[in-house]
Design a protein around this motif. Structure first.
Motif, PDB file in Angstrom:
ATOM      1  N   PRO A 304       0.836  -1.199   0.000  1.00 26.71           N
ATOM      2  CA  PRO A 304       0.000   0.000   0.000  1.00 26.71           C
ATOM      3  C   PRO A 304       0.874   1.255   0.000  1.00 26.71           C
ATOM      4  O   PRO A 304       1.964   1.240   0.563  1.00 26.71           O
ATOM      5  N   PRO A 305       0.376   2.318  -0.691  1.00 25.81           N
ATOM      6  CA  PRO A 305      -1.018   2.554  -1.055  1.00 25.81           C
ATOM      7  C   PRO A 305      -1.534   1.797  -2.269  1.00 25.81           C
ATOM      8  O   PRO A 305      -2.691   2.003  -2.648  1.00 25.81           O
ATOM      9  N   SER A 306      -0.741   0.965  -2.891  1.00 24.66           N
ATOM     10  CA  SER A 306      -1.310   0.118  -3.937  1.00 24.66           C
ATOM     11  C   SER A 306      -1.961  -1.104  -3.305  1.00 24.66           C
ATOM     12  O   SER A 306      -1.423  -1.684  -2.364  1.00 24.66           O
ATOM     13  N   SER A 307      -3.107  -1.475  -3.841  1.00 23.80           N
ATOM     14  CA  SER A 307      -3.778  -2.701  -3.405  1.00 23.80           C
ATOM     15  C   SER A 307      -3.354  -3.894  -4.243  1.00 23.80           C
ATOM     16  O   SER A 307      -3.726  -5.029  -3.955  1.00 23.80           O
ATOM     17  N   GLY A 308      -2.547  -3.653  -5.290  1.00 22.99           N
ATOM     18  CA  GLY A 308      -2.238  -4.697  -6.245  1.00 22.99           C
ATOM     19  C   GLY A 308      -1.512  -5.885  -5.651  1.00 22.99           C
ATOM     20  O   GLY A 308      -1.879  -7.038  -5.903  1.00 22.99           O
ATOM     21  N   GLY A 309      -0.468  -5.627  -4.876  1.00 22.94           N
ATOM     22  CA  GLY A 309       0.308  -6.719  -4.317  1.00 22.94           C
ATOM     23  C   GLY A 309      -0.510  -7.605  -3.401  1.00 22.94           C
ATOM     24  O   GLY A 309      -0.457  -8.841  -3.496  1.00 22.94           O
ATOM     25  N   ILE A 310      -1.281  -6.999  -2.518  1.00 18.80           N
ATOM     26  CA  ILE A 310      -2.104  -7.772  -1.575  1.00 18.80           C
ATOM     27  C   ILE A 310      -3.155  -8.583  -2.321  1.00 18.80           C
ATOM     28  O   ILE A 310      -3.333  -9.782  -2.071  1.00 18.80           O
ATOM     29  N   ALA A 311      -3.876  -7.948  -3.233  1.00 21.23           N
ATOM     30  CA  ALA A 311      -4.985  -8.624  -3.906  1.00 21.23           C
ATOM     31  C   ALA A 311      -4.492  -9.787  -4.774  1.00 21.23           C
ATOM     32  O   ALA A 311      -5.117 -10.853  -4.798  1.00 21.23           O
ATOM     33  N   VAL A 312      -3.387  -9.605  -5.482  1.00 19.33           N
ATOM     34  CA  VAL A 312      -2.851 -10.694  -6.294  1.00 19.33           C
ATOM     35  C   VAL A 312      -2.460 -11.868  -5.404  1.00 19.33           C
ATOM     36  O   VAL A 312      -2.771 -13.028  -5.700  1.00 19.33           O
ATOM     37  N   LEU A 313      -1.786 -11.607  -4.293  1.00 20.51           N
ATOM     38  CA  LEU A 313      -1.391 -12.685  -3.381  1.00 20.51           C
ATOM     39  C   LEU A 313      -2.604 -13.369  -2.769  1.00 20.51           C
ATOM     40  O   LEU A 313      -2.623 -14.600  -2.614  1.00 20.51           O
ATOM     41  N   GLN A 314      -3.623 -12.608  -2.400  1.00 22.79           N
ATOM     42  CA  GLN A 314      -4.847 -13.222  -1.879  1.00 22.79           C
ATOM     43  C   GLN A 314      -5.470 -14.150  -2.924  1.00 22.79           C
ATOM     44  O   GLN A 314      -5.874 -15.274  -2.612  1.00 22.79           O
ATOM     45  N   MET A 315      -5.576 -13.680  -4.162  1.00 25.46           N
ATOM     46  CA  MET A 315      -6.180 -14.509  -5.208  1.00 25.46           C
ATOM     47  C   MET A 315      -5.396 -15.800  -5.406  1.00 25.46           C
ATOM     48  O   MET A 315      -5.975 -16.886  -5.497  1.00 25.46           O
ATOM     49  N   LEU A 316      -4.076 -15.699  -5.477  1.00 27.29           N
ATOM     50  CA  LEU A 316      -3.270 -16.901  -5.663  1.00 27.29           C
ATOM     51  C   LEU A 316      -3.454 -17.878  -4.506  1.00 27.29           C
ATOM     52  O   LEU A 316      -3.574 -19.093  -4.708  1.00 27.29           O
ATOM     53  N   GLY A 317      -3.491 -17.340  -3.286  1.00 24.88           N
ATOM     54  CA  GLY A 317      -3.673 -18.214  -2.130  1.00 24.88           C
ATOM     55  C   GLY A 317      -5.008 -18.924  -2.126  1.00 24.88           C
ATOM     56  O   GLY A 317      -5.106 -20.096  -1.743  1.00 24.88           O
ATOM     57  N   LEU A 367      -3.061 -11.195   4.633  1.00 24.69           N
ATOM     58  CA  LEU A 367      -2.278 -12.232   3.967  1.00 24.69           C
ATOM     59  C   LEU A 367      -1.973 -13.416   4.871  1.00 24.69           C
ATOM     60  O   LEU A 367      -1.214 -14.317   4.473  1.00 24.69           O
ATOM     61  N   ASP A 368      -2.567 -13.430   6.065  1.00 26.11           N
ATOM     62  CA  ASP A 368      -2.356 -14.571   6.958  1.00 26.11           C
ATOM     63  C   ASP A 368      -2.869 -15.845   6.288  1.00 26.11           C
ATOM     64  O   ASP A 368      -3.990 -15.874   5.762  1.00 26.11           O
ATOM     65  N   PRO A 369      -2.061 -16.922   6.271  1.00 24.98           N
ATOM     66  CA  PRO A 369      -2.481 -18.133   5.560  1.00 24.98           C
ATOM     67  C   PRO A 369      -3.828 -18.671   6.010  1.00 24.98           C
ATOM     68  O   PRO A 369      -4.623 -19.120   5.172  1.00 24.98           O
ATOM     69  N   ALA A 370      -4.110 -18.618   7.307  1.00 27.79           N
ATOM     70  CA  ALA A 370      -5.385 -19.139   7.799  1.00 27.79           C
ATOM     71  C   ALA A 370      -6.549 -18.286   7.279  1.00 27.79           C
ATOM     72  O   ALA A 370      -7.614 -18.810   6.926  1.00 27.79           O
ATOM     73  N   TYR A 371      -6.341 -16.971   7.239  1.00 26.76           N
ATOM     74  CA  TYR A 371      -7.398 -16.089   6.736  1.00 26.76           C
ATOM     75  C   TYR A 371      -7.644 -16.320   5.245  1.00 26.76           C
ATOM     76  O   TYR A 371      -8.793 -16.443   4.803  1.00 26.76           O
ATOM     77  N   VAL A 372      -6.566 -16.387   4.462  1.00 27.10           N
ATOM     78  CA  VAL A 372      -6.711 -16.614   3.029  1.00 27.10           C
ATOM     79  C   VAL A 372      -7.372 -17.967   2.763  1.00 27.10           C
ATOM     80  O   VAL A 372      -8.224 -18.100   1.882  1.00 27.10           O
ATOM     81  N   GLN A 373      -6.998 -18.967   3.542  1.00 29.41           N
ATOM     82  CA  GLN A 373      -7.599 -20.296   3.385  1.00 29.41           C
ATOM     83  C   GLN A 373      -9.093 -20.246   3.666  1.00 29.41           C
ATOM     84  O   GLN A 373      -9.907 -20.832   2.931  1.00 29.41           O
TER      85      GLN A 373
END
Length: 592
Positions: A304-317, A367-373
């Protein structure tokens, strides 16, 4: 200044899987869906065919215009670094692709340096003027129409591109600063041929004609667009470039150029409040990248302030738990799972991501693995969830307002790898097509402040994280991405496209990392996905035929032009480079 993050320490950051797979094998190669030349998006492809995969052994650069790629390649041939190549290419992009990026805007940059195995993120995002308030885009207590906000002085943020490039060059440049400006200066003085894409977008932009300075440059005397191939000269821009080449970014942020920028913004029919103090005081920032494991790879993106990195990682997870790599590329199942993951990631993005200097962004919790899962477990294999609700990873849900701010599909992207094995990915923008349309000394000013929430609060009266505040940077979806394999850089990728950038980059990553496609074939895949509204399918491509089946699964579907501008480089184990450029634009990957 943010501390540098070494690759070793980045590997500890918020892992999306428990551990990488042992070893690396290249599985069977699924066939990419055929996408014929006539299926390409006409707005972006302008009748050109698909590109071939580019190969090189020493260095490579890929940008959205051949002239910019040539400028970057020239710096690499001189022994320059990826940073040198990126600066030379960016300045030419400002000239030949002015509708998308330039010195009147900003950028995010991801840079890996091989000598110290360090990964850095650079933030050149624009900032709101010191006098900006939450009511900036309100009239009678309601948000003004979005187009009215864009085409005004109110939309112009303090440009940050040159400060960011200067900071990164000071640390990582090899060639003299002034050398990097010469290709763009030469083209500006001698002229360059108007490309099909520039002609098409100029002809179709009515707001451009209403700005006298912009119209005088981009249009003929009768108001029509310059024809394809017309040699367009820009001596005013060449003069600005000479000043910055000699005096650094200070020549832009102070003195006569700064005064002219402020005068143009404040003299607009709907004046803005940008000041010389805002320009003088702007600072680029270093930010620690966000990184996570995806299968055997480490994927790193912009914080942040870009949401790109977080959102891409969430989608992949989320996608990992649904075995996306077992699906055929762009198949019904692949589009369904991908779109559902996008809904969930965009729901979180819209609620939580903003400038971290002003708002608590719960990056680690998101990006916590349990949350993404847990989020990924909400995806049903046979039915769309419709609009996804945001999660509550850090107990902030009740405090955060809903932000539905659009991000329009413009921007540009470039990647580079140099002789020393350094890798760079940079997404650069003036926001929407031709920015604010305010033209000063041969360049356009951004309309970046319309990336803020126009209202500041939602219908429930809760403050939106991405609201306007003095000195704040608006949220972005830009997602310059670097991928590592066994600790070494493997892939550099990114795309323009407004809020759809996240889907474009995630699709390309899945194409290479899951479906074992080469980078060009992954870019060529039809675009698809959801931004937590309709499931969007690229018009005229193979995925458009999936609309009825998706509707039967509960998807609201839109078939529409979906013009990405992905550029990417893959570094193979033997050091050979493979490059791809999006056929929906005019770019090329060039290398030696």
């Amino acid at each position: 200044m943010a501390p540098c993050r070494t690759l070793a320490s980045a590997a500890l950051a918020w892992l999306l899987v428990a551990a990488p797979q042992a070893g690396w094998t290249r599985g069977p190669q699924p066939a990419a869906p055929a996408v014929a030349q006539e299926d390409r998006n006409p707005e972006a492809a302008s009748g050109r065919g698909a590109h071939s995969l580019a190969h090189a052994s020493k260095h490579m650069v890929a940008t959205a215009n051949p002239l910019a790629s040539e400028a970057g390649q020239r710096m690499l041939r001189k022994g320059g670094s990826v940073m040198d190549a990126a600066i030379a290419a960016q300045l030419v992009l400002n000239l030949v692709e002015p509708q998308s990026s330039g010195i009147g805007g900003g950028a995010f940059l991801m840079l890996y340096t091989a000598a110290d195995q360090t990964l850095r993120g650079y933030d050149g995002r624009e900032t709101a003027p010191a006098s900006a308030g939450a009511d900036r885009f309100l009239k009678g207590g309601k948000a003004i129409p979005f187009d009215d906000a864009v085409n005004s002085g109110l939309s112009v943020g303090t440009p940050g591109l040159l400060r960011m490039l200067e900071l990164a060059h000071r640390q990582h440049g090899k060639l003299p600063w002034a050398t990097l400006f010469q290709p763009a200066i030469d083209l500006a003085e001698q002229g360059f041929p108007v490309s099909p894409r520039l002609h098409t977008l100029t002809a179709g932009n009515r707001a451009l004609a209403r700005q006298p300075a912009a119209a005088a440059y981009f249009l003929q005397a009768d108001g029509s667009a310059w024809p394809v191939g017309h040699r367009l000269k820009n001596p005013a821009f060449a003069e600005v470039l000479r000043a910055v080449a000699a005096g650094g970014a200070d020549a832009f942020h102070t003195g006569p150029i700064a005064r002219d920028i402020v005068a143009a913004v404040r003299g607009h029919a709907v004046p803005g409040d940008l000041s010389e103090a805002d320009l003088r005081g702007y600072q680029a920032r270093e930010r620690d990248p966000v990184c996570g494991r995806y299968r055997m790879y480490q994927v790193c993106g912009m914080a942040p302030p870009s949401s790109g990195g977080i959102a891409v990682l969430q989608m992949l997870g989320m996608l990992e738990q649904h075995a996306l790599r077992e699906q055929q590329p762009a198949s019904l199942a692949a589009v369904h799972f991908f779109s559902e993951a996008g809904r969930l990631a965009y729901a979180d993005r819209d609620r939580y991501v903003a400038d971290p200097d002003f708002v608590d962004v719960p990056v680690k919790a998101m990006l916590d693995p349990a949350y993404v899962q847990a989020r990924g477990a909400l995806i049903r294999p046979d039915r769309s969830m419709g609009e996804a609700a945001p999660g509550d990873p850090a107990g902030l849900l009740a405090q955060r307002g809903v932000d539905a701010t659009p991000e329009l599909p413009s921007t540009s992207h470039l990647v580079a790898v140099d002789d020393d094995g350094n890798a760079l990915s940079m997404t650069t923008t003036i926001e929407s097509e031709f920015g604010s349309k305010i033209f000063v000394r041969g360049f356009l000013l951004n309309n970046e402040l319309t990336d803020f929430s126009l209202s500041g609060t939602d219908d429930a009266g809760r403050a939106v994280a991405n609201r306007v505040e003095p000195g704040k940077r608006p949220r972005s979806s830009m997602a310059p991405t670097l991928v590592f394999r066994s600790g070494q850089p493997y892939m550099a990728v990114g795309s323009p496209g407004g809020s759809a950038i996240i889907n474009y980059v995630a699709k390309t990553l899945v194409g290479v990392l899951d479906w074992n496609l080469d980078i060009q074939a992954a870019i060529d895949l039809p675009n698809f996905g959801s931004r937590n509204k309709a499931t969007e399918l690229e018009e005229g491509t193979a995925v458009a035929t999936l609309a009825p089946a998706l509707q039967r699964m509960g998807h609201a579907v839109q078939v529409l032009p979906f013009p990405s501008g992905v550029h990417g480089i893959v570094i193979q184990r033997d050091g050979l480079l493979e490059g791809g450029a999006d056929p929906r634009r005019e770019g090329r990957a060039l290398g030696d």
